[in-house]
Design a protein around this motif. Structure first.
Motif, short mmCIF file in Angstrom:
data_model
loop_
_atom_site.label_atom_id
_atom_site.label_comp_id
_atom_site.label_asym_id
_atom_site.label_seq_id
_atom_site.Cartn_x
_atom_site.Cartn_y
_atom_site.Cartn_z
N VAL A 22 0.74 -1.16 -0.08
CA VAL A 22 0.05 -0.03 0.03
C VAL A 22 0.85 1.16 0.02
O VAL A 22 0.51 2.10 -0.71
CB VAL A 22 -0.94 -0.11 1.25
CG1 VAL A 22 -1.65 1.34 1.17
CG2 VAL A 22 -2.01 -1.11 1.15
N LYS A 23 1.79 1.38 0.76
CA LYS A 23 2.81 2.45 0.93
C LYS A 23 3.67 2.60 -0.38
O LYS A 23 3.80 3.65 -0.65
CB LYS A 23 3.86 2.35 2.15
CG LYS A 23 3.26 2.62 3.56
CD LYS A 23 4.14 2.28 4.55
CE LYS A 23 3.20 2.64 6.05
NZ LYS A 23 4.17 2.33 7.01
N ALA A 24 3.91 1.60 -0.99
CA ALA A 24 4.66 1.77 -2.26
C ALA A 24 3.91 2.48 -3.54
O ALA A 24 4.40 2.94 -4.50
CB ALA A 24 5.17 0.34 -2.53
N GLN A 25 2.70 2.51 -3.15
CA GLN A 25 1.77 3.16 -4.37
C GLN A 25 1.72 4.75 -4.33
O GLN A 25 1.35 5.30 -5.09
CB GLN A 25 0.13 2.76 -4.09
CG GLN A 25 0.00 1.13 -4.07
CD GLN A 25 0.81 0.47 -5.34
OE1 GLN A 25 0.60 1.05 -6.44
NE2 GLN A 25 1.54 -0.58 -5.27
N ARG A 26 2.25 5.10 -3.04
CA ARG A 26 2.52 6.52 -3.08
C ARG A 26 3.84 6.96 -3.58
O ARG A 26 4.76 6.05 -3.78
CB ARG A 26 2.60 6.84 -1.45
CG ARG A 26 0.85 6.53 -1.02
CD ARG A 26 0.98 6.83 0.54
NE ARG A 26 -0.06 5.91 1.27
CZ ARG A 26 0.55 5.29 2.39
NH1 ARG A 26 1.18 5.65 3.17
NH2 ARG A 26 -0.73 4.59 3.04
N PRO A 27 3.83 8.24 -3.97
CA PRO A 27 5.10 8.65 -4.60
C PRO A 27 6.32 8.62 -3.62
O PRO A 27 6.45 8.72 -2.56
CB PRO A 27 4.74 10.38 -4.62
CG PRO A 27 3.46 10.51 -4.62
CD PRO A 27 2.94 9.14 -3.53
N LYS A 28 7.52 8.21 -4.41
CA LYS A 28 8.61 7.97 -3.71
C LYS A 28 9.49 9.30 -3.15
O LYS A 28 10.15 9.29 -2.43
CB LYS A 28 9.55 7.08 -4.49
CG LYS A 28 9.04 5.82 -5.14
CD LYS A 28 8.84 4.93 -3.96
CE LYS A 28 8.31 3.55 -4.66
NZ LYS A 28 6.96 3.57 -4.87
N GLU A 29 9.24 10.27 -4.10
CA GLU A 29 9.86 11.55 -3.74
C GLU A 29 8.82 12.79 -3.94
O GLU A 29 7.92 12.48 -4.76
CB GLU A 29 10.85 11.88 -4.97
CG GLU A 29 11.98 10.67 -4.95
CD GLU A 29 13.19 11.26 -5.92
OE1 GLU A 29 12.80 12.22 -6.75
OE2 GLU A 29 13.87 10.34 -6.11
N GLY A 30 9.20 13.83 -3.34
CA GLY A 30 8.09 14.99 -3.21
C GLY A 30 6.94 14.91 -2.20
O GLY A 30 6.98 13.88 -1.75
#
Length: 114
Positions: A22-30
């Motif tokens: 689930v967390k991996a679906q969010r942006p890695k940067e910004g």
């Protein structure tokens, strides 16, 4: 202690794996805004004139526009996913959650500032 005494090691590891996806679906940067839970209990909504849910939505959108940050959300309820989309969110991923539910990942990009 929670894993040992309540959920058990196996279920705890499974939950951690699910949360990792689930967390991996969010942006890695910004930077971005995240709606972990967005709802109003029916008895807290007030009268039809109050429009608390709409006011809350509009405030979130105002903050996103002022900060020029996208909003990310997810849900396992199709009806809620459709409501997000009705208000400008786009569906960017669907996932078959280990529980058997389908999980919907959505994001909203605010319009540019005037």
């Amino acid at each position: 202690k929670l894993a040992l005494n309540v959920t058990g090691i196996k279920k705890g590891l499974k939950a951690m794996k699910t949360q990792s996806y689930v967390k991996a679906q969010r942006p890695k940067e910004g930077d971005y805004l995240y709606c972990w839970f967005w709802g109003i209990l029916s008895d807290a909504r007030g009268s039809d004139d109050a429009k608390v849910a709409y006011e809350m939505k509009n405030k979130f959108y105002e903050i996103a526009k002022d900060l020029q940050l996208p909003i990310y959300a997810e849900t396992r309820i199709k009806r809620i996913s459709l409501a997000y989309r009705r208000y400008g969110f786009e569906l960017f991923n669907e996932w078959d959650h280990p529980s058997g539910d389908k999980m919907y990942f959505l994001r909203y990009f605010p319009p540019a500032k005037n």
